[in-house]
Scaffold this active site. Structure first.
Site, PDB file in Angstrom:
ATOM      1  N   HIS A  42       0.677  -1.365  -0.022  1.00  0.00           N
ATOM      2  CA  HIS A  42       0.292  -0.341  -0.027  1.00  0.00           C
ATOM      3  C   HIS A  42       1.058   1.310  -0.191  1.00  0.00           C
ATOM      4  O   HIS A  42       1.242   1.724   0.520  1.00  0.00           O
ATOM      5  CB  HIS A  42      -1.055  -0.299   1.268  1.00  0.00           C
ATOM      6  CG  HIS A  42      -2.075   1.244   1.744  1.00  0.00           C
ATOM      7  ND1 HIS A  42      -2.049   1.641   2.330  1.00  0.00           N
ATOM      8  CD2 HIS A  42      -2.728   1.228   0.667  1.00  0.00           C
ATOM      9  CE1 HIS A  42      -2.881   2.565   1.945  1.00  0.00           C
ATOM     10  NE2 HIS A  42      -2.982   2.831   1.201  1.00  0.00           N
ATOM     11  N   ASP A  71      -0.723   5.529  -6.088  1.00  0.00           N
ATOM     12  CA  ASP A  71      -1.395   6.480  -6.661  1.00  0.00           C
ATOM     13  C   ASP A  71      -1.085   7.042  -7.667  1.00  0.00           C
ATOM     14  O   ASP A  71      -0.180   8.190  -7.465  1.00  0.00           O
ATOM     15  CB  ASP A  71      -1.653   6.552  -5.359  1.00  0.00           C
ATOM     16  CG  ASP A  71      -2.914   6.300  -4.070  1.00  0.00           C
ATOM     17  OD1 ASP A  71      -2.265   6.329  -2.891  1.00  0.00           O
ATOM     18  OD2 ASP A  71      -3.039   5.266  -4.398  1.00  0.00           O
ATOM     19  N   HIS A  84      -0.831  10.387  -3.149  1.00  0.00           N
ATOM     20  CA  HIS A  84      -1.922   9.652  -2.648  1.00  0.00           C
ATOM     21  C   HIS A  84      -2.606  11.354  -2.169  1.00  0.00           C
ATOM     22  O   HIS A  84      -3.750  11.757  -2.565  1.00  0.00           O
ATOM     23  CB  HIS A  84      -1.711   9.511  -1.056  1.00  0.00           C
ATOM     24  CG  HIS A  84      -3.195   9.477  -0.350  1.00  0.00           C
ATOM     25  ND1 HIS A  84      -3.249   9.759   0.079  1.00  0.00           N
ATOM     26  CD2 HIS A  84      -3.816   8.333  -1.019  1.00  0.00           C
ATOM     27  CE1 HIS A  84      -4.803   9.193   0.605  1.00  0.00           C
ATOM     28  NE2 HIS A  84      -5.593   7.978   0.066  1.00  0.00           N
ATOM     29  N   GLU A 154      -3.520   3.336  -9.406  1.00  0.00           N
ATOM     30  CA  GLU A 154      -4.987   3.958  -8.600  1.00  0.00           C
ATOM     31  C   GLU A 154      -4.903   5.127  -9.560  1.00  0.00           C
ATOM     32  O   GLU A 154      -4.228   6.510  -9.275  1.00  0.00           O
ATOM     33  CB  GLU A 154      -5.271   4.274  -7.044  1.00  0.00           C
ATOM     34  CG  GLU A 154      -6.537   4.532  -6.822  1.00  0.00           C
ATOM     35  CD  GLU A 154      -6.537   4.897  -5.760  1.00  0.00           C
ATOM     36  OE1 GLU A 154      -7.742   5.813  -5.183  1.00  0.00           O
ATOM     37  OE2 GLU A 154      -5.893   4.370  -4.815  1.00  0.00           O
ATOM     38  N   GLN A 182      -7.303   0.459 -10.322  1.00  0.00           N
ATOM     39  CA  GLN A 182      -8.115   0.724  -9.332  1.00  0.00           C
ATOM     40  C   GLN A 182      -8.371   1.813  -9.402  1.00  0.00           C
ATOM     41  O   GLN A 182      -7.457   3.189  -9.756  1.00  0.00           O
ATOM     42  CB  GLN A 182      -7.757   0.098  -8.050  1.00  0.00           C
ATOM     43  CG  GLN A 182      -6.418   1.436  -7.818  1.00  0.00           C
ATOM     44  CD  GLN A 182      -6.395   1.016  -6.080  1.00  0.00           C
ATOM     45  OE1 GLN A 182      -6.603   0.501  -5.407  1.00  0.00           O
ATOM     46  NE2 GLN A 182      -4.669   0.833  -5.914  1.00  0.00           N
TER      47      GLN A 182
HETATM   48  O1  G3P Z   1      -6.497   1.469  -2.671  1.00  0.00           O
HETATM   49  C1  G3P Z   1      -6.614   0.946  -2.390  1.00  0.00           C
HETATM   50  C2  G3P Z   1      -6.466   2.661  -1.443  1.00  0.00           C
HETATM   51  O2  G3P Z   1      -4.881   2.711  -0.886  1.00  0.00           O
HETATM   52  C3  G3P Z   1      -7.676   3.653  -1.146  1.00  0.00           C
HETATM   53  O3  G3P Z   1      -7.422   4.742  -0.475  1.00  0.00           O
HETATM   54  O4  G3P Z   1      -6.768   6.646   0.576  1.00  0.00           O
HETATM   55  O5  G3P Z   1      -5.338   3.968   1.011  1.00  0.00           O
HETATM   56  O6  G3P Z   1      -5.610   5.410  -1.374  1.00  0.00           O
HETATM   57  P1  G3P Z   1      -6.782   5.390  -0.008  1.00  0.00           P
HETATM   58 CA    CA Z   2      -4.675   4.377  -2.844  1.00  0.00          CA
END
Ligand code: G3P
Ligand code: CA
Length: 293
Positions: A42, A71, A84, A154, A182
């Site tokens: 992550h 991200d 992010h 993402e 995603q």
């Molecule tokens: O993509 C899964 C998770 O990363 C989504 O939440 O806010 O960490 O991008 P965030």
């Molecule tokens: Ca994410």
């Protein structure tokens, strides 16, 4: 055994040796016939290195994550970067470098302006001088260091899909074994579908509010254009997993760091776990037999 470059070997050794002994690589895993649970780093290995930096991605590769989550956003001058937050205040020294540019929104800055920022010291002074990487630099690092873990991109804002696909195609990354997408924005995934070859998977992220209302209608909609769902940890139940699998949707869960949560989700048979600590699932008995490496 995945190929590893000398540089990454040194980086892995240096970094793992700097971690407390308890974090040493886990015991050998017994191969099992059960469906596998993918470990998704992550924002990279963001529990150990500043999120969305080359160090964080490199460490995720060291820890043999199955996917490296990135991200992606676009700067004012249309450069794709790994970031992010919608603003720069939390993970850079933008407030110091640009004191009169509040609220420091990412797409109010050109890439050259962002490149002046330190994206590491906020996490730990050991990472002072880390820069915000472009998506292209992330791809080039993975290629140069023979990292086979696919990117899990993402799209943080709709409208960047063509630019992302163009860049992936340019580097030979527009294939199932190199990338998965995603987004919280259904329109972004729907825009991606016609741009990508068959087989590359699209995962619809579900927010906490949606996750707690109208599961079956939501899954019916998502199954029209996506291959899976991303659920928040707080919403995951056996019913959710069964209902999604029943519609041919894979289930990924974000963000799972605590051992008891990891064990619970591995037992539930989810298909993937977003975690800031990609090395942790390997030390959880309930997960170990479900892991690919
Ligand atoms: O993509 C899964 C998770 O990363 C989504 O939440 O806010 O960490 O991008 P965030
Ligand atoms: Ca994410």
């Amino acid at each position: 055994m995945r190929r590893i470059t000398v540089f990454r070997l040194c980086f892995c050794a240096w970094f793992l040796l700097s971690l407390p002994l308890v974090l040493a690589p886990s015991a050998a895993r017994q191969p099992s016939s059960q469906p596998k649970t993918d470990i998704i780093a992550h924002r990279g290995a963001s529990g150990y290195a500043p999120e969305h930096t080359l160090s964080s991605y490199r460490l995720a590769a060291c820890m043999q994550a199955d996917y490296i989550e990135v991200d992606v956003q676009m700067t004012k001058d249309r450069k794709l970067i790994a970031m992010h937050d919608a603003t720069l205040a939390r993970t850079t020294n933008a407030e110091t470098v640009y004191p009169r540019r509040a609220p420091w929104r990412v797409n109010d800055f050109s890439f050259a302006e962002l490149r002046r920022l330190d994206a590491g010291s906020w996490f730990d002074t050991r990472f002072a001088g880390e820069r915000i990487p472009t998506l292209e630099e992330v791809i080039q690092m993975l290629k140069a260091e023979h990292v086979e873990a696919p990117l899990y991109i993402e799209t943080k804002q709709p409208g960047i899909e063509e630019a992302v696909v163009h860049l992936l195609k340019k580097h030979g990354f527009l294939q199932q074994r190199r990338v998965m997408f995603q987004s919280f924005h259904p329109e972004s995934l729907q825009a991606l579908r016609p741009l990508i070859p068959h087989g590359i998977r699209l995962i619809q992220l579900v927010g906490k509010k949606e996750a707690h209302s109208g599961r079956d209608e939501l899954l019916q909609q998502i199954a029209i254009y996506a291959d899976g769902i991303g659920l928040p940890l707080s919403a995951v139940t056996e019913e959710w997993v069964r209902a999604a699998h029943g519609r041919g949707l894979i289930v990924h869960v974000y963000t799972v760091n605590e051992p008891h949560d990891l064990a619970r989700l591995c037992t539930l048979g989810v298909d993937g776990l977003f975690t800031d600590y990609p090395d942790r699932p390997g030390r959880i008995a309930a997960c170990r037999r479900l892991l690919r490496h």
